[in-house]
Motif scaffolding. Structure first.
Motif, short mmCIF file in Angstrom:
data_model
loop_
_atom_site.label_atom_id
_atom_site.label_comp_id
_atom_site.label_asym_id
_atom_site.label_seq_id
_atom_site.Cartn_x
_atom_site.Cartn_y
_atom_site.Cartn_z
N ALA A 109 3.95 26.29 9.74
CA ALA A 109 4.00 24.92 10.24
C ALA A 109 3.16 23.98 9.38
CB ALA A 109 3.51 24.87 11.69
N PHE A 110 2.07 24.47 8.80
CA PHE A 110 1.25 23.64 7.93
C PHE A 110 2.02 23.26 6.67
CE2 PHE A 110 -2.68 23.45 5.05
CZ PHE A 110 -2.82 22.09 5.29
N GLU A 111 2.77 24.20 6.14
CA GLU A 111 3.61 23.91 4.97
C GLU A 111 4.70 22.91 5.32
OE1 GLU A 111 5.03 25.31 0.89
OE2 GLU A 111 3.13 25.20 1.96
N LYS A 112 5.32 23.08 6.48
CA LYS A 112 6.36 22.15 6.91
C LYS A 112 5.80 20.75 7.10
CE LYS A 112 9.39 25.19 9.62
NZ LYS A 112 9.89 25.40 11.00
N GLY A 113 4.67 20.66 7.81
CA GLY A 113 4.09 19.36 8.07
C GLY A 113 3.66 18.66 6.80
N SER A 114 3.13 19.39 5.83
CA SER A 114 2.71 18.78 4.57
C SER A 114 3.90 18.25 3.79
CB SER A 114 1.93 19.80 3.74
OG SER A 114 0.77 20.24 4.42
N VAL A 115 5.00 18.98 3.79
CA VAL A 115 6.20 18.51 3.09
C VAL A 115 6.76 17.27 3.79
CG1 VAL A 115 8.56 19.12 2.42
CG2 VAL A 115 6.73 20.81 2.22
N LEU A 116 6.76 17.28 5.11
CA LEU A 116 7.24 16.11 5.85
C LEU A 116 6.34 14.90 5.59
CD1 LEU A 116 9.30 14.99 7.81
CD2 LEU A 116 7.91 15.83 9.70
N PHE A 117 5.03 15.13 5.48
CA PHE A 117 4.12 14.03 5.12
C PHE A 117 4.47 13.47 3.74
CE2 PHE A 117 0.37 12.16 3.28
CZ PHE A 117 -0.25 11.51 4.32
N ASN A 118 4.77 14.35 2.78
CA ASN A 118 5.11 13.89 1.44
C ASN A 118 6.44 13.13 1.42
OD1 ASN A 118 2.81 14.80 0.28
ND2 ASN A 118 3.73 16.48 -0.86
N ILE A 119 7.35 13.50 2.31
CA ILE A 119 8.60 12.73 2.41
C ILE A 119 8.29 11.29 2.82
CG2 ILE A 119 10.74 12.48 3.74
CD1 ILE A 119 10.93 15.51 3.81
N GLY A 120 7.42 11.12 3.82
CA GLY A 120 7.02 9.78 4.21
C GLY A 120 6.26 9.06 3.10
N ALA A 121 5.36 9.77 2.41
CA ALA A 121 4.58 9.15 1.33
C ALA A 121 5.48 8.72 0.18
CB ALA A 121 3.52 10.13 0.83
N ILE A 141 0.86 -1.19 0.00
CA ILE A 141 0.00 0.00 0.00
C ILE A 141 0.89 1.23 0.00
CG2 ILE A 141 -1.76 1.31 1.25
CD1 ILE A 141 -2.80 -1.24 2.41
N PRO A 142 1.03 1.93 -1.14
CA PRO A 142 1.75 3.20 -1.14
C PRO A 142 0.77 4.36 -0.92
CG PRO A 142 1.36 2.51 -3.39
CD PRO A 142 0.68 1.47 -2.50
N LEU A 143 1.30 5.46 -0.41
CA LEU A 143 0.48 6.65 -0.17
C LEU A 143 0.66 7.64 -1.31
CD1 LEU A 143 1.01 7.41 3.62
CD2 LEU A 143 -0.98 6.40 2.54
N GLY A 144 -0.43 8.31 -1.66
CA GLY A 144 -0.33 9.38 -2.63
C GLY A 144 0.19 10.66 -1.98
N LEU A 145 0.86 11.49 -2.75
CA LEU A 145 1.41 12.74 -2.23
C LEU A 145 0.30 13.77 -2.04
CD1 LEU A 145 4.64 13.14 -4.40
CD2 LEU A 145 4.40 12.03 -2.19
#
Length: 656
Positions: A210-222, A110-114
């Motif tokens: 912080a919302f921009e940071k958190g979203s980019v960090l989420f995309n790193i994991g995805a 199961i991969p995550l979408g960005l």
């Protein structure tokens, strides 16, 4: 050997026919790919228009029922967009490269979408801030702003490899620089960051960086999940790379969960991040099992039984988390079903390997725990409390049949669950894997079956989960990446940021007196006036203790070392020297104005130090290290005030 000479014209005709046929085949394939790409782009444009309309309706309406309907439509549109983009990427890879085919059959992951975002105009607010707060011409920083905008635009569509990860990490680290320089409770650019939920497609927007940071960090994991899912796991190297990728994805989500609270989008909520972290850890454990179960080197079946039981236990936890609200409301149902199928499949595999271990095991030595009994021995138990395990070959055969019966029932249940899900029915590979395991269990059961078996063995005990390769959540590699501040020219962050107020003085012209210039310098980048001699040249010129020297004879020296400034002053002739200095002013705490963003403090902060994050800047002498994500209403406001104390680092001395 007799060589038969062929007429030249005949050879040319046959070669030409073959080349023409090959060329027409390539042309036909290229035309088909181009036509398919065109249709996909048209469908993507249509879905984007539908998403824009639904998004406008979602923001405009206040009716809860309408908002729920629109949110469901957005989720559907977002899923279609993800599928279309994956299909488009697959078409491109057909021409660019061929993915190596594995020898074995592996279970799909199961991969995550960005998370997607809209374009952002950095130029206007940054130029205004540079002109208004920093006192410099904002137009002079056009190149830096274009570099930042180009980096953000590129990170929206990263490649599915290490280069894409480095792109996301580079932008994330630049956000840390921007946070320390341009964002403060007193003043900030006032940008509106908008991102789409990865799971539902519902847009969310906030002005906090912080919302921009958190979203980019989420995309790193995805992106780590996508890299892990596309690995060829039929070889030990591919299984190991996939396990590493899923471990790093779990680390990114864990990092985000521990340092991010009250997210505006569902995919970044605490419940979602915890579930995703468990899912990636389970998939990493599955990759470890796949690597151990490959033919070479062979792993004993009793070890494989416990490894499979460990994977099943991990997936049962994930299924339990996905089946509970609020996660079950927005996680795709096909994910929940796939996790359930895997839990049943690996539990059945555990019983299959336990049966094979019983058939292949030899009698244990005196005083030694039998190999197959170690599989059923409860952990940290002085004695096995269940029924005694048989030692005779015939009794082991009957117990092996009992395990195979549980394996067959579990694999049949996995196939039933697979058939009930419409989405999973299209995944032929998953059905092939489970069906293949079922055939192996049936074949082994037939091998152990005898005509004189008139009674069934007792119920087979559960397999104790255990892994022989400890799984650790790998932390993010953000701290290992060295980046340079794009807005380096504005000066060191310890002084030149929106957290500080200063007054520029100069040019201040001084001539060397009998006792020199009459001040003492200390520190580096920028150099600080640590002391002023009363009655000296510096005191007469109006210089004060705590001023920073930013220019010497028209040369900017914000980044100069102590020795460089001293050498420049010593080289001054009879004409004297012209200095520009800045004096920091007290910063009153803002009262109800500006962008009040609470800083996230506490143990385990992501920016424990600038050195740890790879920031090549001097440590501020009056500010504490900043956290990674400034988003928690439970913490206090950051207070910046008072006059800075002279730096204790660097050299110090009086200027002659």
């Amino acid at each position: 050997m007799i060589l038969e000479e062929r007429p030249e014209s005949q050879g040319e005709g046959e070669d030409g026919a073959r080349l023409q046929a090959a060329g027409s085949g390539l042309k036909t394939q290229h035309s088909w790919l181009q036509s398919r790409r065109t249709r996909i782009h048209q469908q993507i444009s249509k879905e984007l228009r539908m998403r824009t309309g639904a998004e406008n309706l979602y923001r405009a309406t206040s009716n809860n029922q309408v908002r729920e309907t629109v949110a469901l439509e957005l989720s559907y549109v977002n899923s279609n967009l993800q599928l279309l983009k994956e299909e488009l990427e697959g078409l491109s890879s057909m021409v660019d490269m061929e993915k190596p085919k594995g020898e074995g059959v592996t279970v799909p992951m199961i991969p995550l979408g960005l998370k997607e975002t809209k374009e952002l105009d950095w130029a206007t607010p940054l130029k205004e801030l540079i002109s208004g707060h920093f006192g410099e011409d904002g137009a002079a920083y056009e190149a830096e702003i274009l570099e930042l905008e180009g980096l953000r635009q590129a990170m929206r569509t990263p490649s599915r490899d290490e280069a894409g990860l480095q792109l996301l990490e580079a932008y994330y680290n630049q956000l840390c620089f921007l946070d320390m320089r341009f964002f403060s409770p007193a003043r900030s650019p006032g940008l509106l960051f908008q991102w789409y939920d990865s799971l539902t497609g519902v847009p969310a927007q906030q002005r906090a960086l912080a919302f921009e940071k958190g979203s980019v960090l989420f995309n790193i994991g995805a992106l780590h999940t996508q890299i892990g899912a596309c690995q060829d796991r039929s070889h030990p190297e591919g299984a190991y790379r996939a396990a590493q990728a899923f471990q790093r994805a779990a680390g990114a989500f864990s990092l985000l969960r521990e340092n991010f609270s009250h997210a505006p989008s569902l995919d970044m909520s605490t419940a979602s991040l915890s579930t995703l972290e468990q899912l990636m850890a389970a998939q990493a454990q599955e990759c470890i099992f796949e690597g151990l179960s490959l033919p070479a080197p062979a792993t004993p079946h009793n070890c494989l039984a416990q490894e499979a039981a460990q994977v099943a236990a991990e997936y049962r936890l994930v299924h339990r988390a996905m089946a509970q609200p609020p996660v079950q409301d927005y996680v795709p149902p096909s994910w929940t079903t796939l996790v359930h199928v895997k839990a049943e499949h690996f539990r059945a595999l555990a019983h299959y390997h336990a049966a094979v271990a019983l058939c292949d095991s030899s009698p244990a030595a005196e005083g030694e725990l039998p190999m197959h009994e170690q599989v059923f021995q409860p952990p940290r138990s002085p004695e096995y409390q269940g029924p005694p395990l048989p030692q005779q070959p015939e009794e082991r055969r009957k117990l092996a049949k009992a395990h195979l019966k549980r394996a067959i029932l579990g694999q049949e249940e996995a196939l039933r669950l697979h058939a009930m899900c419409r989405v999973l029915r299209t995944v032929d590979l998953l059905q092939a894997v489970v069906a293949q395991a079922l055939r192996h269990s049936l074949a082994k059961y037939s091998e152990l079956e005898r005509e004189d078996d008139f009674f069934e063995a007792t119920e087979a005990p559960d397999i104790q989960p255990k892994t022989h390769r400890k799984l650790e959540v790998r932390p993010s590699s953000l701290s290992q990446m060295k980046v340079a501040d794009i807005f380096h020219r504005l000066g060191p962050l310890s002084v030149f940021s929106t957290k500080n107020q200063w007054r520029l003085a100069g040019p201040v012209h001084m001539i060397r007196g009998e006792g020199g210039f009459g001040f003492t310098l200390r520190g580096d980048s920028p150099v600080l006036i640590a002391a002023v001699v009363p009655g000296g040249q510096a005191a007469a010129a109006g210089l004060k203790e705590g001023d920073y020297i930013v220019s010497v004879n028209g040369q900017p020296c914000k980044w100069w070392k102590h020795a460089e400034v001293v050498a420049q002053l010593r080289a001054v002739g009879e004409a004297g020297v012209s200095l520009h200095v800045v004096s920091l002013l007290p910063n009153p705490e803002p009262r109800g104005t500006g962008d009040r963003r609470p800083a996230l403090l506490g143990p385990g902060g992501l920016l424990k130090s600038q050195r740890e994050c790879g920031f090549e800047i001097p440590t501020p002498v009056h500010a504490s290290p900043l956290p990674l994500l400034g988003w928690s209403p439970k913490t206090k406001w950051c207070k910046t005030g008072g006059h800075p104390q002279p730096s204790t680092g660097g050299d110090s001395g009086s200027c002659p």
